[in-house]
Design a protein around this motif. Structure first.
Motif, PDB file in Angstrom:
ATOM      1  N   ASP A  15     -16.894 -40.386 -86.826  1.00 20.00           N
ATOM      2  CA  ASP A  15     -17.281 -40.678 -85.420  1.00 20.00           C
ATOM      3  C   ASP A  15     -18.733 -41.252 -85.166  1.00 20.00           C
ATOM      4  O   ASP A  15     -18.198 -42.650 -84.315  1.00 20.00           O
ATOM      5  N   LEU A  48     -13.148 -43.124 -75.865  1.00 20.98           N
ATOM      6  CA  LEU A  48     -14.663 -43.573 -76.240  1.00 20.98           C
ATOM      7  C   LEU A  48     -14.527 -42.878 -78.235  1.00 20.98           C
ATOM      8  O   LEU A  48     -13.864 -42.114 -77.984  1.00 20.98           O
ATOM      9  N   PRO A  49     -15.461 -44.430 -79.030  1.00 15.56           N
ATOM     10  CA  PRO A  49     -15.581 -45.941 -78.720  1.00 15.56           C
ATOM     11  C   PRO A  49     -14.749 -46.320 -78.310  1.00 15.56           C
ATOM     12  O   PRO A  49     -13.782 -45.933 -78.622  1.00 15.56           O
ATOM     13  N   GLN A 104     -23.106 -41.406 -78.167  1.00 20.23           N
ATOM     14  CA  GLN A 104     -22.248 -42.712 -78.994  1.00 20.23           C
ATOM     15  C   GLN A 104     -22.454 -41.762 -80.263  1.00 20.23           C
ATOM     16  O   GLN A 104     -22.907 -42.179 -81.344  1.00 20.23           O
ATOM     17  N   TRP A 150     -18.229 -45.523 -84.102  1.00 17.19           N
ATOM     18  CA  TRP A 150     -19.722 -46.113 -83.268  1.00 17.19           C
ATOM     19  C   TRP A 150     -20.272 -47.037 -82.997  1.00 17.19           C
ATOM     20  O   TRP A 150     -20.553 -48.214 -82.874  1.00 17.19           O
TER      21      TRP A 150
END
Length: 311
Positions: free
Chosen positions: A54, A122-123, A9, A58
Motif C-alpha cells: 500500500d 485512496l490512493p 498515505q 502511494w
C-alpha cells in the motif's frame, strides 16, 4: 498534521509535504539518517522497516505528482479486480504533465484523468469501469478484452451499464461494437468469456431456447448457481473454462451436478475446447437433450459450414 498525512498515505510522503508541515531541510536529513528512508526517487517513507505494498502504491502516485492516479493493472490490483501485484506500477497523469522517468513506474497520459478518477478511493485511482476499459485497450485479442468485462462484473465490482457508459464517453475505443455487445451479454447473466461464447455461438447462433444465466438454487449444502438453466425442460448446462480444477472445486462441481441429477434435471458440462472448437456439435447435443425433455422447436444451422444435423 504530518502524522495525519503519513497515516493517510500509508507511510509515504513527499519532501514538499514535509516542508509544508514545518520541517526544515536539516530536520528531514536527520530523519533520513535515523528513522526515514527514500523510495522511488524523492519520496520518503516515515519508518525504516519493510515497505508495504500500500505504501509503494502511494509512493508511485506521489512521485508522479499532482493529478496522478493509479490505473490499468495497478488500479485493478487496488480494487481487487486482479489477485496479483502489478509490476511495474501503472500511473496515469494529465496529458500536458511531464514526469521524470522512474524505474518501477509505467506512466500513461490522458486528457480524461479528472473524469476517470474515483471520487473517494485512496490512493487516487481510476474508477473500476474506467480501469476495465483501459485494460481492454491494452489487450492483443478481443477475447482477452471481454474477459476483463466479465471478471469485473462477475466479482461485482461494477455493473454492465457503467462499463457501457465509460465506453460511450471515449472518442476512440478499439473493438467498440464488440465490447458493447459483450456488455449486453454480461447484463443477461453471462459471467465469463466462455459463457459469452456459449450464448453467442451455441445458443443464439443455432436458435436454441433462451436459458436463464446464473440461476440460484437452494440445496442442502447451501446456495449454488447453475451457469445456464433451461428451467421449463429441466436441463442444466455447466460451463467450465478452467484448464484444471483445484481439488475442492472438483468436488463442489460434482456435488452440484449430482444434486441436479437427484432433483430430476439433466446436466451437460462443457469446457472451452468444446464451445470454442465444436459449437455446432455442442448445439446439436443440447438440442437433442432439450427435445427429449419436451422442447418442440428445432435447432437451425448457423451458416453454410455448420456441422449441425437436426436431432
Amino acid at each position: 498534521m504530518l502524522d495525519e498525512i503519513v497515516t493517510r498515505q500509508c507511510g509515504a510522503l513527499t519532501r514538499r509535504q514535509a516542508l509544508e508541515c514545518g520541517l526544515t531541510d536539516e530536520a528531514i536529513r536527520a530523519r533520513l539518517r535515523n528513522r526515514w528512508q527514500r523510495v522511488l526517487g524523492s519520496i520518503y517513507v516515515a519508518h525504516n522497516g519493510p515497505v508495504g505494498r500500500d505504501c509503494l502504491l502511494w509512493a508511485a502516485v506521489l512521485r508522479a505528482g499532482d493529478g496522478a492516479v493509479l490505473s490499468y493493472e495497478s488500479a485493478a490490483e487496488a480494487v481487487g479486480l486482479v489477485d496479483e501485484q502489478a509490476s511495474p506500477i501503472h500511473v496515469t497523469v494529465p496529458t500536458e504533465r511531464k514526469v521524470r522517468r522512474t524505474p518501477g513506474i509505467a506512466i500513461h497520459r490522458s486528457n480524461r484523468v479528472d473524469a476517470a478518477r474515483h471520487p473517494i478511493r485512496l490512493p487516487p485511482q481510476t474508477r473500476v469501469e474506467e480501469t476495465v476499459v483501459d485494460l481492454t485497450q491494452s489487450c492483443d485479442r478481443i477475447g482477452e478484452a471481454i474477459g476483463w468485462i466479465t471478471r469485473a462484473c462477475g466479482r461485482r465490482l461494477t455493473r454492465p451499464e457503467r462499463i457501457a457508459s465509460a465506453i460511450d464517453a471515449r472518442k476512440k475505443v478499439r473493438w467498440r461494437a464488440e465490447l458493447l455487445a459483450a456488455v449486453g451479454d454480461v447484463a443477461t447473466g453471462a459471467q465469463s468469456p466462455l459463457e459469452v461464447r456459449y450464448l453467442r455461438q451455441v445458443e443464439r447462433a443455432h436458435g436454441l431456447p433462451v436459458g436463464s444465466r446464473q440461476y440460484a438454487v437452494e440445496r442442502s449444502g447451501g446456495r449454488s448457481y447453475d451457469d445456464v438453466r433451461y428451467a421449463e425442460f429441466g436441463v442444466v448446462v455447466e460451463l467450465d473454462g478452467r484448464v484444471a480444477h483445484p481439488d475442492e472445486a472438483c468436488w463442489r462441481d460434482l456435488r452440484r451436478d449430482n444434486a441436479s441429477v437427484v432433483g430430476g434435471r439433466r446436466v451437460l458440462r462443457y469446457g472451452w475446447a468444446d464451445v470454442a472448437g465444436q459449437p455446432c456439435a455442442v448445439a446439436a447435443q443440447v438440442a437433442t437433450v432439450l427435445r427429449c425433455a419436451g422442447w418442440r422447436g428445432a435447432p437451425r444451422r448457423c451458416g453454410p459450414s455448420c456441422m449441425l444435423t437436426s436431432p
